[in-house]
Design a protein around this motif. Structure first.
Motif, short mmCIF file in Angstrom:
data_model
loop_
_atom_site.label_atom_id
_atom_site.label_comp_id
_atom_site.label_asym_id
_atom_site.label_seq_id
_atom_site.Cartn_x
_atom_site.Cartn_y
_atom_site.Cartn_z
N GLU A 184 6.56 -5.35 -13.64
CA GLU A 184 6.34 -4.60 -12.40
C GLU A 184 6.68 -5.46 -11.20
O GLU A 184 6.35 -6.65 -11.14
N LEU A 185 7.35 -4.85 -10.25
CA LEU A 185 7.58 -5.41 -8.91
C LEU A 185 7.38 -4.26 -7.94
O LEU A 185 8.17 -3.32 -7.92
N SER A 186 6.31 -4.31 -7.17
CA SER A 186 5.98 -3.16 -6.32
C SER A 186 5.50 -3.62 -4.96
O SER A 186 5.00 -4.74 -4.79
N ASP A 187 5.67 -2.72 -3.99
CA ASP A 187 5.11 -2.95 -2.67
C ASP A 187 3.89 -2.06 -2.49
O ASP A 187 3.31 -1.57 -3.47
N GLN A 188 3.50 -1.85 -1.26
CA GLN A 188 2.26 -1.12 -0.97
C GLN A 188 2.29 0.32 -1.46
O GLN A 188 1.28 0.85 -1.93
N ASN A 189 3.43 0.95 -1.38
CA ASN A 189 3.51 2.39 -1.67
C ASN A 189 4.10 2.71 -3.05
O ASN A 189 4.23 3.89 -3.39
N TRP A 190 4.49 1.72 -3.80
CA TRP A 190 5.08 1.93 -5.13
C TRP A 190 6.29 2.87 -5.08
O TRP A 190 6.52 3.65 -6.00
N ASP A 191 7.06 2.82 -4.01
CA ASP A 191 8.13 3.81 -3.85
C ASP A 191 9.53 3.18 -3.91
O ASP A 191 10.51 3.85 -3.57
#
Length: 423
Positions: free
Chosen positions: A140-147
């Protein structure tokens, strides 16, 4: 006019308070990372590579491979199910996480979570009765909004052997042995996770090696006020720049465990220029027995903080690759394990476009008892500047053949005399 201003200010304050109260009632408290869905992704696998690194037919095999997957968005992790057919003589086997590579597909971004994790592993009887090594991997590599879409590549080393020749047992293999903790900013940037295994059959006389299986880092939720509606949220998913991410598995040697309960420690770093409250999780498995040996090496972690003027300002966002050799290993078979790594930007925290470190092109020479491998690493934002620093440690898992080899069935062919009757 003054009364109009007072009414306007009061309305703004009311909107802010309403937004805060609403978000507080609906807040999503952080739970251990396994609470997120781990359903297999419907995205196709690609860029798969696998090869046999070394084989002693009838006794031992070491293979290496990599495989990638793309994920359109979160919050589910990108998941792959990987299978390897093994030779018929293999009746025990497992897999080692020996690297990872994560990148945003379309831009650089801040980071909320970072993960590379072999969640399950098992040696099963495949088609035709041949053994198959099966394992599930999540990244997983994600930011605040998972978008944001991202790509996850895993690098692994598999091993299989015949227990008649090699006295070794693998424990905690299917689910792994996971340990997690909430590291608060007041506790400092280095998280220490202590692991203990009580459920297996390993005894105090067994030599034991700890096999790295994965990590999962995630910034904790926090109170935020931004230009949005509602403007304030009490427990909002948080993302930040990245300055440093690091992992170090501590095991001194494959020494016996007098209390029959193997224990070890792992230290991690996940930070920007400051220190943030975050969740840290690690996973491992165990291999133990009279044949098990270990050349342990660990990486002391040094937190990077603040900004520095000592850095290269030129564009350097490329993969760095080096070749390493280890000589005169006193083992019949030697397997490298990536037990320590550190990636950090030179000048200060940055957005992330790509991050990863992995070992590959493994070669073991039984004549000289030498081990060779290549290590590649990358940490960059969109334009690749400033550059990054990398460090790593490899522990060598050694396996020796049993001192008393199996006795072949060499019974003499019976002397059968047939007398022909004369007519």
């Amino acid at each position: 006019m003054n009364s109009y201003r007072l009414i306007l200010i009061g309305a703004v304050i009311l909107i802010i308070l309403t937004g805060c109260i609403t978000s507080r009632n609906d807040r999503n408290m952080m739970t251990p990372p396994d609470s997120q869905s781990s359903l297999p992704s419907d995205q196709p696998f690609y860029k798969a590579d696998r090869k046999i690194a070394f084989e002693d037919a009838g006794k031992f095999i070491m293979l290496e491979g990599s495989q990638c997957i793309q994920q359109a968005h979160g919050p589910e992790s990108a998941t792959m199910l990987i299978t390897h057919d093994m030779p018929a003589y293999v009746n025990r086997g497992t897999v080692i996480l020996n690297g990872w590579d994560l990148r945003y597909l379309h831009k650089d971004n801040e980071v909320r979570s970072l993960r590379a994790d072999i969640t399950h592993s098992k040696l099963v009887n495949g088609g035709g009765g041949l053994p198959t090594l099966v394992f599930e991997v999540s990244g997983e590599l994600s930011d605040q909004n998972w978008d944001d879409a991202y790509e996850f590549c895993v690098y692994y080393t598999g091993l299989g052997f015949n227990s008649v020749w090699i006295d070794a047992r693998i424990e905690g293999d299917y689910n792994g042995i996971d340990t997690w903790a909430l590291q608060t900013d007041s506790e400092g940037p280095i998280a220490t996770l202590e692991s203990l295994w009580r459920d297996g059959t390993l005894k105090g006389s067994d030599s034991i090696g700890v096999i790295p299986r994965g990590f999962y880092f995630q910034y904790d939720n926090k109170f935020e006020c931004e230009f949005r509606f509602p403007p304030c949220r009490w427990e909002d998913p948080a993302d930040h720049h990245l300055r440093q991410v690091a992992y170090s598995l501590f095991q001194t040697a494959a020494s016996p465990n007098p209390d029959d309960n193997p224990h070890w420690a792992t230290q991690t770093i996940f930070k920007d220029n400051g220190t943030r409250t975050h969740w840290a999780k690690t996973r491992a498995a165990l291999i133990g027995g009279e044949s098990v040996k270990l050349r342990a090496d660990f990486l002391p972690l040094n937190p990077r903080s603040g900004k520095t003027n000592i850095c290269r300002n030129g564009v350097d966002g490329i993969v760095h690759t080096e070749t390493f050799r280890i000589y005169d290993l006193p083992y019949d078979y030697a397997i490298p394990m990536l037990t320590g790594w550190d990636l950090n930007y030179e000048c200060g925290d940055q957005h992330v476009q790509r991050a990863g470190i992995w070992i590959h092109d493994i070669r073991f020479d039984p004549e000289s008892n030498g081990l060779e491998y290549k290590l590649s690493s990358i940490l960059r934002d969109r334009n690749g500047a400033p550059s990054f620093n990398t460090a790593h440690r490899v522990s060598v898992l050694g396996l020796n053949r049993s001192s008393i080899p199996p006795v072949a069935d060499e019974r003499p062919i019976p002397d059968i005399q047939i007398r022909l009757r004369q007519q």
